[in-house]
Write a protein that holds these residues in place. Structure first.
Motif, PDB file in Angstrom:
ATOM      1  N   HIS A  21       0.825  -1.198   0.000  1.00  0.00           N
ATOM      2  CA  HIS A  21       0.000   0.000   0.000  1.00  0.00           C
ATOM      3  C   HIS A  21       0.871   1.264   0.000  1.00  0.00           C
ATOM      4  O   HIS A  21       0.543   2.262  -0.627  1.00  0.00           O
ATOM      5  CB  HIS A  21      -0.930  -0.068   1.206  1.00  0.00           C
ATOM      6  CG  HIS A  21      -1.470   1.240   1.646  1.00  0.00           C
ATOM      7  ND1 HIS A  21      -2.490   1.864   0.976  1.00  0.00           N
ATOM      8  CD2 HIS A  21      -1.119   2.052   2.660  1.00  0.00           C
ATOM      9  CE1 HIS A  21      -2.745   3.007   1.567  1.00  0.00           C
ATOM     10  NE2 HIS A  21      -1.943   3.153   2.586  1.00  0.00           N
ATOM     11  N   GLU A  22       2.026   1.218   0.674  1.00  0.00           N
ATOM     12  CA  GLU A  22       2.923   2.380   0.726  1.00  0.00           C
ATOM     13  C   GLU A  22       3.873   2.460  -0.461  1.00  0.00           C
ATOM     14  O   GLU A  22       4.734   3.326  -0.512  1.00  0.00           O
ATOM     15  CB  GLU A  22       3.755   2.380   2.014  1.00  0.00           C
ATOM     16  CG  GLU A  22       3.045   2.996   3.202  1.00  0.00           C
ATOM     17  CD  GLU A  22       2.131   2.008   3.870  1.00  0.00           C
ATOM     18  OE1 GLU A  22       2.293   0.796   3.618  1.00  0.00           O
ATOM     19  OE2 GLU A  22       1.240   2.433   4.625  1.00  0.00           O
ATOM     20  N   ARG A 388      -9.598  10.855   7.019  1.00  0.00           N
ATOM     21  CA  ARG A 388      -9.187   9.463   6.761  1.00  0.00           C
ATOM     22  C   ARG A 388      -9.949   8.414   7.556  1.00  0.00           C
ATOM     23  O   ARG A 388     -10.146   7.301   7.109  1.00  0.00           O
ATOM     24  CB  ARG A 388      -7.686   9.305   7.026  1.00  0.00           C
ATOM     25  CG  ARG A 388      -6.815  10.061   6.038  1.00  0.00           C
ATOM     26  CD  ARG A 388      -5.340   9.702   6.185  1.00  0.00           C
ATOM     27  NE  ARG A 388      -5.085   8.296   5.945  1.00  0.00           N
ATOM     28  CZ  ARG A 388      -5.047   7.725   4.744  1.00  0.00           C
ATOM     29  NH1 ARG A 388      -5.254   8.440   3.673  1.00  0.00           N
ATOM     30  NH2 ARG A 388      -4.809   6.438   4.616  1.00  0.00           N
ATOM     31  N   HIS A 444       1.312   7.223  -2.845  1.00  0.00           N
ATOM     32  CA  HIS A 444       0.414   6.070  -2.763  1.00  0.00           C
ATOM     33  C   HIS A 444      -1.010   6.470  -2.387  1.00  0.00           C
ATOM     34  O   HIS A 444      -1.857   5.606  -2.226  1.00  0.00           O
ATOM     35  CB  HIS A 444       0.961   5.064  -1.752  1.00  0.00           C
ATOM     36  CG  HIS A 444       0.937   5.572  -0.338  1.00  0.00           C
ATOM     37  ND1 HIS A 444       1.863   6.464   0.139  1.00  0.00           N
ATOM     38  CD2 HIS A 444       0.092   5.345   0.683  1.00  0.00           C
ATOM     39  CE1 HIS A 444       1.592   6.725   1.405  1.00  0.00           C
ATOM     40  NE2 HIS A 444       0.518   6.068   1.755  1.00  0.00           N
ATOM     41  N   HIS A 445      -1.266   7.766  -2.225  1.00  0.00           N
ATOM     42  CA  HIS A 445      -2.591   8.159  -1.765  1.00  0.00           C
ATOM     43  C   HIS A 445      -3.645   8.046  -2.860  1.00  0.00           C
ATOM     44  O   HIS A 445      -3.388   8.368  -4.006  1.00  0.00           O
ATOM     45  CB  HIS A 445      -2.560   9.578  -1.218  1.00  0.00           C
ATOM     46  CG  HIS A 445      -1.793   9.651   0.058  1.00  0.00           C
ATOM     47  ND1 HIS A 445      -2.308   9.204   1.252  1.00  0.00           N
ATOM     48  CD2 HIS A 445      -0.535  10.048   0.307  1.00  0.00           C
ATOM     49  CE1 HIS A 445      -1.392   9.345   2.189  1.00  0.00           C
ATOM     50  NE2 HIS A 445      -0.302   9.858   1.650  1.00  0.00           N
TER      51      HIS A 445
HETATM   52 NI    NI Z   1      -1.317   5.283   3.633  1.00  0.00          NI
END
Ligand code: NI
Ligand code: SAH
Length: 455
Positions: A21-22, A388, A444-445
């Motif tokens: 994910h990162e 978030r 990665h956002h």
């Molecule tokens: Ni993140």
């Protein structure tokens, strides 16, 4: 002592199978997970193990044996090292696919909705130089005021002047302001000793208006020669309309402190978004990628299929950008937002744009929504754009009680969006579409819009 398939400092050849994910490469050695910096799926690499933990470890690449066809060779490694642009080693079309797959994954694993279609990510034509805001740490290195960015998971400053994803006028402003402050003998803050003066330089810039705000985050209240310094800054940077001293006296990682003092000009900048003008204060949220925020809101507003008779709720409204962009199309807009300054901005923004059918309330969205439900305010369409952590269960409860025809969910965290979509589904709302929009190229956002329709 427990043993693992690898030990620290071991060198081993692996094939990268996935991207975390990162944005780190993932390799498996006898089932044991290793996260590898600057490594892409399909690459065969020789790695050195840096750290071994109970569930997974970290490694770095020693040699590339086979490189990915999707590797972008042109990047500066500081962009990966600092986490400013953790996907910049992947070519842009692949970044867009990566983001679409991230959303598909959470829809399958978190929402348990494997059949929902996630549309291809809407990308940018020029996916760099887009950030309209920068928060840059300052340190003293070899006697000089130095600006740059922290190395990942540390507070070691990597000196840097080209930040790649920021508007280039912002990069230039940071260097100019830094050199002026250096000329006046301003001292950098030292974190370990918790002494010194200048902690961060924050710049906000109107993408269309070109107006700039400079926020100097300072450990002290007293600021000698502030007038002369401001005069020098505005002379060198004529687009600066606001200079603010933010006082942060605490030993903390939080950038901004509680007190703002205007040293020069006005306490806000103005910018345009979808043809409307917005006033943005130092503390108010504003999307950092203006062009893609327009794409996002345009998509969301069109997908909502609004009618003149509609009453719309704009929850988590910030300075009012979503509600005011659509107010002309509907009967009335109600917005709610927890930051008081942002609510004041939203009211002013309605006024500046001659919008009379928008009402803004200060407070937690959960509370205000309950109050609306009690007062019998009936909204046909509810827009939500939470932070978030997503929505509170009781917010979803009150929303469902109101029986809106549609809920338009804008999210910067697909995992919490997927969780919330599942809760809405239990109460009779069906996902119509999910559209990722790339607001944060090279990182990665993932941002996306989902339209939920009452069955
Ligand atoms: Ni993140
Ligand atoms: N819709 C706006 C802002 C989105 S960011 C825009 O697009 O610009 C999310 C906003 O939610 C921020 O302004 C934040 O201050 C606000 N917020 C965070 N928690 C909240 C809560 N519990 N209730 C209401 N607003 C909240």
């Amino acid at each position: 002592m427990k043993t693992y398939p690898v030990v620290k400092n071991q060198e081993v050849e692996v094939t990268i199978t996935d991207l975390s994910h990162e944005g780190m490469g993932i390799a498996k050695v006898d089932g044991y997970l290793l996260f590898v910096d600057n490594a892409l799926p399909g690459e065969v690499v020789e790695i050195k193990v840096l750290k071994v933990g109970p569930k997974f470890g970290f490694a770095k690449v020693m040699h590339y044996i086979e490189k990915s066809a999707h590797r972008n060779e042109e990047i500066n490694e500081d962009l990966l090292r600092t986490g400013i642009a953790p996907l910049s080693h992947l070519d842009y079309p692949s970044q867009l696919v990566f983001k679409q797959e991230q959303v598909e994954n959470v829809m399958r694993k978190v929402a348990k909705m494997p059949d929902v279609t996630v549309l291809p990510t809407i990308g940018m034509d020029e996916p760099f130089g887009y950030r309209n805001k920068a928060q840059i740490p300052v340190q003293r290195i070899q006697g000089e005021l130095t600006t740059g960015f922290y190395r990942k998971h540390s507070h070691t400053l990597v000196p840097m002047e080209d930040f790649f994803i920021q508007e280039k006028e912002i990069d230039e402003a940071i260097v100019t302001v830094r050199d002026i402050l250096q000329g006046f003998g301003v001292k950098a803050y030292n974190e370990e000793a918790h002494e010194g003066f200048l902690r961060h330089i924050v710049v906000r810039r109107g993408h269309y208006s070109e107006e700039m705000m400079i926020v100097l985050v300072i450990k002290k209240t007293k600021f000698f020669q502030a007038d002369k310094i401001c005069a020098a800054i505005t002379k060198a940077l004529p687009k600066v309309v606001s200079i603010v001293q933010n006082v942060n006296e605490e030993k903390t990682n939080v950038i901004l402190g509680p007190v703002n003092r205007v040293l020069f000009g006005k306490p806000y900048i103005e910018d345009q978004l979808l043809g409307k003008t917005y006033r943005i204060s130092a503390r108010s949220f504003y999307q950092i990628n203006t062009v893609q925020a327009e794409e996002l809101y345009n998509y969301a507003i069109n997908a909502a299929g609004l009618k003149e008779t509609d009453t719309v709720i704009d929850a988590y409204s910030g300075i009012g950008t979503i509600g005011l962009s659509l107010a002309d199309k509907v009967h009335h807009v109600y917005g709610m937002e927890v930051v008081e300054e942002a609510v004041e901005d939203a009211r002013t923004n309605a006024e500046i744009n001659g919008i009379e059918n928008a009402t803004y309330l200060a407070g937690k969205a959960e509370k205000v929504m309950q109050q609306f439900a009690r007062e019998g305010i009936q909204a046909n369409v509810v827009f939500v754009d939470p932070p978030r952590k997503g929505l509170e269960a009781n917010f979803i409860e009150s929303t469902v009680q109101m029986k809106p025809e549609k809920v338009v969910y804008i999210s910067c965290n697909p995992a919490t969006m997927a969780r919330d979509i599942a809760l809405f589904a239990d109460k009779g709302y069906k996902v119509k579409t999910i559209q990722p929009v790339d607001l944060f190229p090279q990182t990665h956002h993932v941002e996306c819009v989902s339209v939920l329709v009452k069955k």
